[in-house]
Scaffold this motif. Structure first.
Motif, PDB file in Angstrom:
ATOM      1  N   ALA A 114       7.833  -7.913  -1.011  1.00 42.69           N
ATOM      2  CA  ALA A 114       9.017  -8.063  -2.051  1.00 42.69           C
ATOM      3  C   ALA A 114       9.756  -6.697  -2.083  1.00 42.69           C
ATOM      4  CB  ALA A 114       8.496  -8.131  -3.528  1.00 42.69           C
ATOM      5  N   LEU A 116      11.949  -4.925  -4.730  1.00 42.21           N
ATOM      6  CA  LEU A 116      11.964  -4.798  -6.101  1.00 42.21           C
ATOM      7  C   LEU A 116      13.075  -3.708  -6.630  1.00 42.21           C
ATOM      8  CD1 LEU A 116       9.254  -4.885  -8.988  1.00 42.21           C
ATOM      9  CD2 LEU A 116      11.701  -4.285  -9.319  1.00 42.21           C
ATOM     10  N   THR A 140       6.220  -6.362 -13.768  1.00 45.35           N
ATOM     11  CA  THR A 140       6.542  -7.041 -12.752  1.00 45.35           C
ATOM     12  C   THR A 140       5.926  -6.709 -11.541  1.00 45.35           C
ATOM     13  OG1 THR A 140       8.770  -7.087 -13.671  1.00 45.35           O
ATOM     14  CG2 THR A 140       8.763  -7.372 -11.343  1.00 45.35           C
ATOM     15  N   VAL A 141       5.652  -5.648 -11.011  1.00 44.62           N
ATOM     16  CA  VAL A 141       4.737  -4.940  -9.921  1.00 44.62           C
ATOM     17  C   VAL A 141       3.359  -5.557  -9.864  1.00 44.62           C
ATOM     18  CG1 VAL A 141       3.861  -3.019  -8.602  1.00 44.62           C
ATOM     19  CG2 VAL A 141       6.234  -2.797  -9.622  1.00 44.62           C
ATOM     20  N   LEU A 144       2.924  -9.165  -8.760  1.00 49.97           N
ATOM     21  CA  LEU A 144       3.331  -9.466  -7.266  1.00 49.97           C
ATOM     22  C   LEU A 144       2.181  -8.843  -6.577  1.00 49.97           C
ATOM     23  CD1 LEU A 144       7.018  -8.035  -7.484  1.00 49.97           C
ATOM     24  CD2 LEU A 144       6.218 -10.329  -6.716  1.00 49.97           C
ATOM     25  N   ARG A 145       1.443  -7.590  -6.940  1.00 53.71           N
ATOM     26  CA  ARG A 145       0.652  -7.139  -5.993  1.00 53.71           C
ATOM     27  C   ARG A 145      -0.781  -7.738  -6.072  1.00 53.71           C
ATOM     28  NH1 ARG A 145      -0.049  -5.058  -2.498  1.00 53.71           N
ATOM     29  NH2 ARG A 145      -1.321  -3.198  -2.703  1.00 53.71           N
ATOM     30  N   TYR A 149       1.407  -9.592  -2.506  1.00 52.72           N
ATOM     31  CA  TYR A 149       2.788  -9.032  -1.887  1.00 52.72           C
ATOM     32  C   TYR A 149       2.518  -7.419  -1.597  1.00 52.72           C
ATOM     33  CZ  TYR A 149       6.193 -12.630  -2.963  1.00 52.72           C
ATOM     34  OH  TYR A 149       6.959 -13.609  -3.272  1.00 52.72           O
ATOM     35  N   ASP A 150       3.077  -7.192  -0.551  1.00 52.44           N
ATOM     36  CA  ASP A 150       3.373  -5.680  -0.430  1.00 52.44           C
ATOM     37  C   ASP A 150       4.656  -5.388  -1.333  1.00 52.44           C
ATOM     38  OD1 ASP A 150       1.322  -4.894   1.341  1.00 52.44           O
ATOM     39  OD2 ASP A 150       2.299  -5.338   3.010  1.00 52.44           O
ATOM     40  N   VAL A 151       4.811  -4.335  -1.819  1.00 54.26           N
ATOM     41  CA  VAL A 151       6.132  -4.271  -2.737  1.00 54.26           C
ATOM     42  C   VAL A 151       6.660  -2.892  -2.304  1.00 54.26           C
ATOM     43  CG1 VAL A 151       6.923  -3.742  -4.971  1.00 54.26           C
ATOM     44  CG2 VAL A 151       4.790  -5.568  -4.698  1.00 54.26           C
ATOM     45  N   THR A 192       2.210   0.903  -3.950  1.00 49.23           N
ATOM     46  CA  THR A 192       3.554   0.334  -3.564  1.00 49.23           C
ATOM     47  C   THR A 192       4.310   1.352  -2.772  1.00 49.23           C
ATOM     48  OG1 THR A 192       5.070   0.664  -5.420  1.00 49.23           O
ATOM     49  CG2 THR A 192       3.483  -1.308  -5.261  1.00 49.23           C
TER      50      THR A 192
END
Length: 252
Positions: A114, A116, A140-141, A144-145, A149-151, A192
């Protein structure tokens, strides 16, 4: 998905314009494939507070493609069949809108990388208190994590602040710098990557990165921004090990 969202699983890579091939700030032919040869990602999502921009301010020798489409094309050079979902809206979003409207779609997409984007939508306009935007960024982060997800937090930074009344632009730039410090702290806390989309080298003499009114990037601005993200992603990849899994980007 909402109107304006785009999902792309088949597009060909974005070609390089003639001027870009000789610009050290831009990706050279074959560079993305070399840098991202070990990239594990197969499903890319782009979310954030910036409005979707389908074309750049024209600049001779540089293509019109926006930076996020260029990043997707670069990843596709290394990974054929990469799925790409762009959730940026037609208008600038607030931090709360990114979390409430875009995050659920990103989680439903079940991606693995992602981008962002955070800019003025994460900077309070009437107050210097950044606790609210920072909390929204964290909210938000973290999901996702948790979803695997890698962010990469993509900061627009002070260079993206438009001209305004005396003192207002300086105030806005300072707010962006302060929010950048907070974004980097969030990145470290959640493992991230943090990328400044507008490094000091983005402007190059007679080759501007932004239009005169700074309302949008030029073709060079988008090309440099894409190269900045791709190079940062490549630099954050860990050394190859048999046990590497997603979620192991080195914070930066």
């Amino acid at each position: 998905m909402r109107e304006g969202d785009t999902i792309d699983e088949t597009s060909d890579p974005v070609p390089s314009a003639a001027g870009e091939a000789d610009d050290p700030g831009c990706l050279r032919p074959g560079e993305a494939r070399r840098l991202l040869a070990r990239a594990p990602w197969r499903r890319l999502v782009v979310i954030g507070d910036i409005p979707v921009e389908r074309s750049a301010e024209p600049l001779a020798g540089y293509g019109p493609w926006p930076w996020y489409d260029r990043v997707a094309a670069a990843l596709r050079e290394a990974t054929a069949g990469l799925a790409y979902l762009n959730l940026l809206g037609r208008r600038q979003a607030t931090a709360a809108q990114v979390r409430s409207a875009q995050l659920p779609a990103a989680l439903a997409f079940r991606g693995d990388l992602a981008l962002l984007c955070w800019g003025s939508g994460y900077v309070a306009r009437e107050t210097s208190d950044l606790r609210g935007p920072t909390a929204e960024l964290t909210r938000t982060v973290a999901p996702l994590r948790d979803a695997g997800y890698d962010v990469a937090l993509i900061g627009l930074g002070p260079a993206a602040v438009r001209p305004g009344p005396a003192g207002r632009r300086e105030q806005g730039a300072e707010q962006q710098r302060r929010m950048g410090d907070r974004a980097r702290a969030v990145a470290v806390r959640h493992g991230t990557l943090c990328v400044d989309l507008d490094p000091p080298t983005a402007e190059s003499g007679q080759l501007p990165a932004w239009s005169g009114d700074r309302s949008r990037r030029t073709g060079r601005g988008h090309a440099v921004a894409a190269a900045t993200v791709v190079r940062a992603l490549a630099a954050a990849l860990p050394a190859p090990t048999p046990g590497h899994r997603h979620g192991q980007l080195r914070p930066g």
